[in-house]
Design an enzyme around this catalytic site. Structure first.
Site, PDB file in Angstrom:
ATOM      1  N   LYS A 142       0.842  -1.200   0.000  1.00 22.45           N
ATOM      2  CA  LYS A 142       0.000   0.000   0.000  1.00 22.45           C
ATOM      3  C   LYS A 142       0.879   1.252   0.000  1.00 22.45           C
ATOM      4  O   LYS A 142       1.888   1.304   0.701  1.00 22.45           O
ATOM      5  CB  LYS A 142      -0.908  -0.026   1.240  1.00 22.45           C
ATOM      6  CG  LYS A 142      -2.009   1.033   1.237  1.00 22.45           C
ATOM      7  CD  LYS A 142      -2.901   0.874   2.481  1.00 22.45           C
ATOM      8  CE  LYS A 142      -4.002   1.908   2.543  1.00 22.45           C
ATOM      9  NZ  LYS A 142      -4.831   1.768   3.768  1.00 22.45           N
ATOM     10  N   SER A 195      -9.852   2.226   2.942  1.00 17.14           N
ATOM     11  CA  SER A 195      -8.973   2.943   2.048  1.00 17.14           C
ATOM     12  C   SER A 195      -8.063   2.039   1.205  1.00 17.14           C
ATOM     13  O   SER A 195      -7.548   2.466   0.189  1.00 17.14           O
ATOM     14  CB  SER A 195      -8.089   3.897   2.850  1.00 17.14           C
ATOM     15  OG  SER A 195      -7.208   3.169   3.694  1.00 17.14           O
ATOM     16  N   SER A 212      -9.919  -0.316   7.010  1.00 16.81           N
ATOM     17  CA  SER A 212      -9.345  -0.175   5.667  1.00 16.81           C
ATOM     18  C   SER A 212      -8.674  -1.426   5.104  1.00 16.81           C
ATOM     19  O   SER A 212      -8.323  -1.458   3.926  1.00 16.81           O
ATOM     20  CB  SER A 212      -8.331   0.968   5.645  1.00 16.81           C
ATOM     21  OG  SER A 212      -8.980   2.201   5.775  1.00 16.81           O
TER      22      SER A 212
END
Lengths: 99, 509
Positions: free
Chosen positions: B83, B158, B182
């Site tokens: 990420k 997210s 997330s």
């Protein structure tokens, strides 16, 4: 619970050092008012005798020995700076003419 | 798509070990798949940056080590996606924000350093809501990620990029971060596995912070065992993160293997009443949840009802604590040392440059949260908002403590609905926030949670997630129960849920 006005949002943006345009203020202020309304219930949710929790896992102070370890070189630290001068970060003026 | 891409990381490690595939071939297959499905107007867009050269070089180094019998870890040579909120030397780290466009950090996050030290080639950086603020990945300044199950729908957020990369078989493994769901919510809506470990079980050093007291790094994978292997690789104490847990936690790999037997005799499973009744739960989500619960019962688990009355206030507490911490954290983006600098006309002061840069560099959701946090921390409102939210946090911890007296694990659906259409909630922050209802309490209390695919909702054919929560430092329990449910469901389905996902070939063209 106090409501949040457009002027207040402008003031908060100022505190947060964000230049919001008029259009952004028109857009964000009603949304923020709605969000605040939705969290307002929290003021009555807890009695005074409940302690606050700031951290999920109880921690005591963490210490380490005071030993020198390698850090970033000046070149590494400055590599992504918007502007540099003589191995330093170069920034716009911080004082006004009158100061 | 080659069958190789469908293998789990554990299976790939075996194939590498027996010599039937090389890390270079495997890494190249992932890169080819990324070219095939990720780019273009209708691509998945899970990646913000692909490091083909670096990944192949790391894979070649892994193959060379293997030839000499000097492996660095059980997953040496298995590629991974990271990420874009974790710093990486040599690869940009943007956090999905324009304010960090093109920023290449001078240091590796501890998690990234551990991946490199374990020999995993890093394919690239995955898309995310700006600074991890959002539940749909639409708040990325670089455009949304699309759900591999339906390209017109959100992949969750997210960490939608990491979940979609794994769901679309672009990577066998990915790293995510979970502040209010997330990792788990994207897992639920993409039919993948995501784990939020106990707060502090994995180092946050080099994770660009949104809310320090809530942020947690964790694995994003297609199987429960893969998540366990990854957590053991990246977890453990880090002197560079004072909040990381110093004592060892029980082996999560052993727990996942134990759970895979499908036997849960003697395990007490508590159903959280506040997260399974009332309004807002999509019927197809509840149907898959109820079925999963029956499977756990058949496997020998004892099902009990538990009540966590303070969860009613969790969303409000979260949407105060998080913006307060976020507004403080994002103050560091001042256009002076790194990041975007916008210089207005004339002879602007540093403060004017700062204001203009932050206006141009931050997106709407980030601005909303900074202003909300600034407000709630203001003198006169501090006690009414931040102070009260911290007290609610105490009540939520007490609810968990009481519930874990009655049950070994607690369960609920991971998210109240399946994936919605792109754009549907983009400008309605409250509607977006409500999707985090079931995941937020565990962040407030620091306890671990997993989301496991539970099937497809009848009304839309989209994936549903089943969440398992355990007490702090008992991550092994979420892996055991998660692996058991995975085994039982896959037996019923005749294979993994992702076998039913669209093939996506050529979507990028």
């Amino acid at each position: 619970m106090p409501e949040i006005s457009r002027d207040e949002v402008a003031h908060l943006a100022d505190l947060a050092r964000i230049d919001l345009s008029d259009a952004e203020l028109d857009h964000l202020a009603p949304q923020l008012a709605k969000i605040l309304e939705s969290v307002a219930s929290i003021s009555a949710a807890v009695s005074d005798d409940v302690p606050a929790t700031s951290h999920p896992i109880p921690l005591t102070n963490v210490f380490r020995d005071d030993v020198v370890t390698p850090g970033l070189t000046a070149e590494e630290a400055l590599a992504m700076a918007p502007a540099t001068d003589q191995q330093r970060f170069s920034v716009p003026r911080i004082l006004g003419d009158e100061q | 798509m080659t069958d190789l891409l469908k293998k789990s990381a554990a299976e790939l490690a075996e194939l590498l070990a027996e010599g039937s595939v090389t890390s270079v071939a495997l890494t190249q297959a992932c890169l080819d798949r990324i070219s095939e499905v990720d780019t273009g107007d209708n691509g998945v867009h899970a990646f913000l940056h692909v490091d083909a050269e670096g990944a192949i070089a790391a894979a070649a180094a892994s193959d060379a080590r293997r030839a000499k019998g000097e492996l660095l870890s059980p997953l040496d040579g298995v590629p991974i996606a990271v990420k874009d909120v974790l710093t990486t030397i040599g690869q940009p780290t943007t956090c999905g924000s324009k304010i960090l466009e093109g920023w290449v950090p001078p240091y590796d996050a501890t998690v990234v350093a551990r991946l490199k030290a374990a020999g995993l080639p890093i394919l690239g950086k995955t898309n995310m809501d700006e600074f991890a603020m959002g539940s749909s990945t639409e708040h990325s300044a670089y455009g949304p990620t699309r759900n591999p199950w339906a390209l017109d729908r959100i992949p969750g957020g997210s960490g939608g990029g990491s979940a979609a990369a794994v769901a679309a078989f672009e990577a066998p493994l990915a790293i995510g971060t979970d502040t209010g769901g997330s990792i788990r919510q994207p897992g639920a809506v993409t039919g993948t596995v995501g784990v939020k470990p106990t707060y502090g079980a994995i180092s946050r050093y080099g994770l660009v912070a949104m809310a320090n007291s809530l942020d947690q790094v964790g694995p994003v994978t297609r199987t429960v065992l893969d998540s366990a292997l990854l957590q053991e690789l990246i977890g453990g104490h880090d002197p560079l993160d004072s909040t990381s847990i110093s004592e060892p936690i029980p082996s999560v790999v052993d727990a996942a293997r134990l759970g895979a037997s499908g036997d849960l005799t003697g395990v007490k499973v508590g159903v959280i009443q506040e997260l399974t009744t009332g309004e807002g739960w999509q019927p197809g989500v509840m149907a898959r949840f109820d079925e999963s619960l029956e499977l756990l019962r058949d496997a020998g688990a004892e099902i009990v009802e538990v009540s966590c009355p303070s969860f009613e206030h969790a969303l409000a507490a979260y949407y105060l604590i998080m913006p307060c911490e976020a507004s403080s954290n994002l103050a560091k983006f001042d256009a002076m040392r790194y990041g975007l600098r916008v210089t207005p006309d004339g002879d602007p002061s540093a403060e004017e440059v700062m204001r203009a840069s932050r206006d141009a560099g931050f997106g709407d959701e980030v601005k909303r949260r900074i202003i909300l946090g600034t407000y709630a921390l203001s003198s006169g409102y501090y006690d009414a908002y931040y102070g009260q939210a911290q007290k609610v946090r105490t009540l939520i911890q007490r609810d968990f403590a009481a519930a874990f007296e009655q049950a070994d694990v607690l369960v609920s659906p991971t998210a109240p609905t399946t994936a919605w259409k792109l754009g549907e909630k983009l400008d309605d922050p409250l509607a977006m926030y409500k999707g985090d209802l079931a995941t937020i309490p565990s962040n407030l209390a620091g306890v671990p949670g997993i989301s496991v695919p539970a099937g497809l909702a009848d009304e839309d054919g989209l994936p549903v997630g089943f969440q398992v929560l355990a007490p702090a430092k008992a991550d092994d329990r979420v892996y055991r129960v998660g692996a058991a449910l995975e085994t039982l469901l896959e037996k019923k389905w005749g294979g993994p849920l992702l076998d039913k996902a669209p093939v996506l070939e050529g979507v990028a063209r």
